[in-house]
Design a protein around this motif. Structure first.
Motif, PDB file in Angstrom:
ATOM      1  N   ARG A 111      19.233  40.724  51.021  1.00 38.35           N
ATOM      2  CA  ARG A 111      18.420  41.876  51.389  1.00 38.35           C
ATOM      3  C   ARG A 111      18.782  43.131  50.597  1.00 38.35           C
ATOM      4  NH1 ARG A 111      19.084  39.088  56.257  1.00 38.35           N
ATOM      5  NH2 ARG A 111      17.129  38.673  57.396  1.00 38.35           N
ATOM      6  N   GLY A 112      19.908  43.102  49.917  1.00 36.33           N
ATOM      7  CA  GLY A 112      20.332  44.281  49.171  1.00 36.33           C
ATOM      8  C   GLY A 112      20.667  45.443  50.087  1.00 36.33           C
ATOM      9  N   LYS A 113      21.310  45.130  51.212  1.00 39.91           N
ATOM     10  CA  LYS A 113      21.630  46.165  52.206  1.00 39.91           C
ATOM     11  C   LYS A 113      23.090  46.024  52.658  1.00 39.91           C
ATOM     12  CE  LYS A 113      17.391  47.883  53.002  1.00 39.91           C
ATOM     13  NZ  LYS A 113      17.005  49.316  52.927  1.00 39.91           N
ATOM     14  N   TRP A 114      23.624  47.132  53.146  1.00 35.67           N
ATOM     15  CA  TRP A 114      24.924  47.107  53.801  1.00 35.67           C
ATOM     16  C   TRP A 114      24.697  46.830  55.286  1.00 35.67           C
ATOM     17  CZ3 TRP A 114      29.452  46.892  51.397  1.00 35.67           C
ATOM     18  CH2 TRP A 114      29.529  47.330  50.073  1.00 35.67           C
ATOM     19  N   VAL A 115      25.421  45.847  55.825  1.00 35.91           N
ATOM     20  CA  VAL A 115      25.233  45.440  57.217  1.00 35.91           C
ATOM     21  C   VAL A 115      26.436  45.866  58.058  1.00 35.91           C
ATOM     22  CG1 VAL A 115      24.909  43.487  58.788  1.00 35.91           C
ATOM     23  CG2 VAL A 115      23.879  43.455  56.501  1.00 35.91           C
ATOM     24  N   ALA A 116      26.125  46.448  59.213  1.00 36.92           N
ATOM     25  CA  ALA A 116      27.177  46.829  60.162  1.00 36.92           C
ATOM     26  C   ALA A 116      27.030  45.950  61.407  1.00 36.92           C
ATOM     27  CB  ALA A 116      27.059  48.297  60.532  1.00 36.92           C
ATOM     28  N   GLN A 117      28.132  45.304  61.790  1.00 32.98           N
ATOM     29  CA  GLN A 117      28.144  44.444  62.969  1.00 32.98           C
ATOM     30  C   GLN A 117      29.337  44.771  63.848  1.00 32.98           C
ATOM     31  OE1 GLN A 117      28.104  40.671  60.695  1.00 32.98           O
ATOM     32  NE2 GLN A 117      26.257  40.129  61.843  1.00 32.98           N
ATOM     33  N   ILE A 118      29.258  44.349  65.098  1.00 33.88           N
ATOM     34  CA  ILE A 118      30.369  44.532  66.026  1.00 33.88           C
ATOM     35  C   ILE A 118      30.357  43.361  66.995  1.00 33.88           C
ATOM     36  CG2 ILE A 118      29.143  45.855  67.816  1.00 33.88           C
ATOM     37  CD1 ILE A 118      31.696  47.697  67.855  1.00 33.88           C
ATOM     38  N   MET A 119      31.524  43.023  67.569  1.00 32.94           N
ATOM     39  CA  MET A 119      31.602  41.846  68.430  1.00 32.94           C
ATOM     40  C   MET A 119      32.255  42.197  69.765  1.00 32.94           C
ATOM     41  SD  MET A 119      33.086  38.041  67.536  1.00 32.94           S
ATOM     42  CE  MET A 119      31.909  37.823  66.209  1.00 32.94           C
ATOM     43  N   PRO A 120      31.524  42.819  70.688  1.00 33.27           N
ATOM     44  CA  PRO A 120      32.063  43.079  72.020  1.00 33.27           C
ATOM     45  C   PRO A 120      32.010  41.807  72.867  1.00 33.27           C
ATOM     46  CG  PRO A 120      29.823  43.885  71.886  1.00 33.27           C
ATOM     47  CD  PRO A 120      30.172  43.372  70.513  1.00 33.27           C
ATOM     48  N   ALA A 121      33.057  41.576  73.668  1.00 39.44           N
ATOM     49  CA  ALA A 121      33.121  40.409  74.552  1.00 39.44           C
ATOM     50  C   ALA A 121      32.865  39.118  73.786  1.00 39.44           C
ATOM     51  CB  ALA A 121      32.133  40.549  75.697  1.00 39.44           C
ATOM     52  N   ARG A 122      33.339  39.069  72.537  1.00 38.23           N
ATOM     53  CA  ARG A 122      33.245  37.876  71.686  1.00 38.23           C
ATOM     54  C   ARG A 122      31.801  37.457  71.387  1.00 38.23           C
ATOM     55  NH1 ARG A 122      37.420  33.849  74.629  1.00 38.23           N
ATOM     56  NH2 ARG A 122      36.501  34.817  76.459  1.00 38.23           N
ATOM     57  N   LYS A 123      30.885  38.422  71.428  1.00 39.32           N
ATOM     58  CA  LYS A 123      29.489  38.156  71.075  1.00 39.32           C
ATOM     59  C   LYS A 123      29.079  39.080  69.931  1.00 39.32           C
ATOM     60  CE  LYS A 123      28.053  36.615  75.672  1.00 39.32           C
ATOM     61  NZ  LYS A 123      27.123  36.847  76.803  1.00 39.32           N
ATOM     62  N   SER A 124      28.561  38.491  68.855  1.00 43.41           N
ATOM     63  CA  SER A 124      28.182  39.272  67.684  1.00 43.41           C
ATOM     64  C   SER A 124      26.954  40.129  67.983  1.00 43.41           C
ATOM     65  CB  SER A 124      27.898  38.339  66.508  1.00 43.41           C
ATOM     66  OG  SER A 124      27.548  39.081  65.368  1.00 43.41           O
ATOM     67  N   HIS A 125      27.035  41.407  67.571  1.00 46.78           N
ATOM     68  CA  HIS A 125      25.931  42.343  67.791  1.00 46.78           C
ATOM     69  C   HIS A 125      25.624  43.073  66.474  1.00 46.78           C
ATOM     70  CE1 HIS A 125      23.401  45.354  69.695  1.00 46.78           C
ATOM     71  NE2 HIS A 125      24.141  46.312  69.161  1.00 46.78           N
ATOM     72  N   LEU A 126      24.379  42.974  66.014  1.00 46.14           N
ATOM     73  CA  LEU A 126      23.965  43.649  64.782  1.00 46.14           C
ATOM     74  C   LEU A 126      23.692  45.117  65.075  1.00 46.14           C
ATOM     75  CD1 LEU A 126      23.072  43.576  61.793  1.00 46.14           C
ATOM     76  CD2 LEU A 126      20.760  43.008  62.625  1.00 46.14           C
ATOM     77  N   ILE A 127      24.428  45.989  64.376  1.00 45.37           N
ATOM     78  CA  ILE A 127      24.217  47.427  64.545  1.00 45.37           C
ATOM     79  C   ILE A 127      23.038  47.881  63.697  1.00 45.37           C
ATOM     80  CG2 ILE A 127      25.267  49.710  64.277  1.00 45.37           C
ATOM     81  CD1 ILE A 127      28.018  48.272  64.548  1.00 45.37           C
ATOM     82  N   GLY A 128      22.977  47.385  62.464  1.00 49.88           N
ATOM     83  CA  GLY A 128      21.862  47.740  61.583  1.00 49.88           C
ATOM     84  C   GLY A 128      22.170  47.448  60.124  1.00 49.88           C
ATOM     85  N   ARG A 129      21.128  47.613  59.275  1.00 51.31           N
ATOM     86  CA  ARG A 129      21.264  47.429  57.823  1.00 51.31           C
ATOM     87  C   ARG A 129      20.991  48.777  57.158  1.00 51.31           C
ATOM     88  NH1 ARG A 129      18.744  42.795  59.703  1.00 51.31           N
ATOM     89  NH2 ARG A 129      19.897  40.858  59.249  1.00 51.31           N
ATOM     90  N   PHE A 130      21.772  49.118  56.138  1.00 56.30           N
ATOM     91  CA  PHE A 130      21.720  50.454  55.557  1.00 56.30           C
ATOM     92  C   PHE A 130      21.737  50.386  54.029  1.00 56.30           C
ATOM     93  CE2 PHE A 130      23.818  50.392  59.628  1.00 56.30           C
ATOM     94  CZ  PHE A 130      23.232  51.418  60.340  1.00 56.30           C
ATOM     95  N   ASP A 131      21.144  51.420  53.412  1.00 56.68           N
ATOM     96  CA  ASP A 131      21.119  51.483  51.953  1.00 56.68           C
ATOM     97  C   ASP A 131      22.487  51.861  51.404  1.00 56.68           C
ATOM     98  OD1 ASP A 131      18.419  50.846  51.791  1.00 56.68           O
ATOM     99  OD2 ASP A 131      17.812  52.932  52.110  1.00 56.68           O
ATOM    100  N   ARG A 132      23.208  52.687  52.148  1.00 55.30           N
ATOM    101  CA  ARG A 132      24.514  53.154  51.685  1.00 55.30           C
ATOM    102  C   ARG A 132      25.642  52.603  52.555  1.00 55.30           C
ATOM    103  NH1 ARG A 132      23.449  59.610  50.469  1.00 55.30           N
ATOM    104  NH2 ARG A 132      21.760  59.316  48.919  1.00 55.30           N
ATOM    105  N   LYS A 133      26.745  52.306  51.881  1.00 54.24           N
ATOM    106  CA  LYS A 133      27.912  51.802  52.614  1.00 54.24           C
ATOM    107  C   LYS A 133      28.432  52.851  53.595  1.00 54.24           C
ATOM    108  CE  LYS A 133      31.927  51.266  50.535  1.00 54.24           C
ATOM    109  NZ  LYS A 133      33.040  50.702  49.733  1.00 54.24           N
ATOM    110  N   SER A 134      28.417  54.090  53.204  1.00 49.40           N
ATOM    111  CA  SER A 134      28.920  55.161  54.071  1.00 49.40           C
ATOM    112  C   SER A 134      28.133  55.232  55.376  1.00 49.40           C
ATOM    113  CB  SER A 134      28.867  56.507  53.348  1.00 49.40           C
ATOM    114  OG  SER A 134      27.538  56.817  52.963  1.00 49.40           O
ATOM    115  N   GLU A 135      26.840  54.957  55.292  1.00 55.34           N
ATOM    116  CA  GLU A 135      25.998  54.979  56.495  1.00 55.34           C
ATOM    117  C   GLU A 135      26.365  53.814  57.425  1.00 55.34           C
ATOM    118  OE1 GLU A 135      22.133  54.715  54.787  1.00 55.34           O
ATOM    119  OE2 GLU A 135      21.905  56.883  54.533  1.00 55.34           O
ATOM    120  N   ALA A 136      26.613  52.665  56.824  1.00 54.83           N
ATOM    121  CA  ALA A 136      26.992  51.490  57.610  1.00 54.83           C
ATOM    122  C   ALA A 136      28.335  51.699  58.298  1.00 54.83           C
ATOM    123  CB  ALA A 136      27.038  50.257  56.715  1.00 54.83           C
TER     124      ALA A 136
END
Length: 213
Positions: free
Chosen positions: A162-187
């Motif tokens: 996708r050519g994007k920076w992806v931010a994820q988090i795993m609360p309670a051992r479940k993967s959650h997608l925060i979002g995809r961003f053009d810049r790493k700093s935003e992610a």
């Protein structure tokens, strides 16, 4: 006379004393076997050679003295009781204990009990590390990044397709997608905000040792 028998040897048995017991008028003596066991034997069986040991010779006990089983080192023979042979053992932790041959050779006993206590402690610590399905140690801000991480920040990676920076988090051992961003700093910024939302209260508990809502 009874006193004449004291100290005499019959096979592996040494006569210690007259017990005072009688079976059909036959005197019963207390004897010590060369293996260390005590046994009461009637005098007729001693004289006839019917009984020459406590029974250890019939079982052909294999000497385990000096051998190691797990953390245990065999010091000496203890006794034979209820069909089992018991040994005096010394544990690496410094404690002494008595263990039967089957428990040693099958690996059922590998310590005086200290290893089980250590394992129980590990399980207890592991359980205490989880709150609401979330590992307190896993959400520490100082947690080291995975070696495969190339973004420089946990939970942020580059999506080549996708050519994007992806931010994820795993609360309670479940993967959650925060979002995809053009810049790493935003992610990274989005990931930090998500950490405050999902991990904040757990990090406080990890630092202070109590749960904060």
């Amino acid at each position: 006379m009874a006193r004449d028998e004291i100290g005499k040897r019959y096979g592996h048995l040494t006569v210690l004393k007259d017990t005072g017991k009688r079976v059909h008028q036959t005197r019963i003596f207390l004897c010590r076997c060369d293996c260390g066991n005590l046994k009461e034997v009637d005098i007729n069986k001693l004289h006839s050679g019917h009984t020459t040991s406590c029974g250890c010779q019939r079982h052909k006990i294999k000497d385990l003295t000096g051998q190691r089983f797990g953390r245990l080192t065999i010091l000496s023979f203890k006794e034979r009781k209820n069909g089992k042979t018991y040994w005096n053992c010394h544990c690496d932790c410094g404690n002494d204990c008595v263990v039967s041959t089957p428990n040693l050779t099958t690996g059922q006993m590998v310590s005086c009990g200290c290893k089980n206590k250590e394992n129980q402690s590990k399980v207890s610590n592991l359980k205490n590390d989880y709150v609401d399905g979330t590992s307190l140690s896993a959400v520490k801000a100082s947690r080291k990044r995975n070696r495969n991480n190339t973004s420089g920040y946990t939970g942020v990676h580059w999506d080549k397709e996708r050519g994007k920076w992806v931010a994820q988090i795993m609360p309670a051992r479940k993967s959650h997608l925060i979002g995809r961003f053009d810049r790493k700093s935003e992610a990274i910024r989005a990931r930090k905000e998500a950490e405050k939302e999902y991990f904040g209260k757990y990090r406080n508990q990890h630092k202070r040792g109590k749960y904060e809502t």
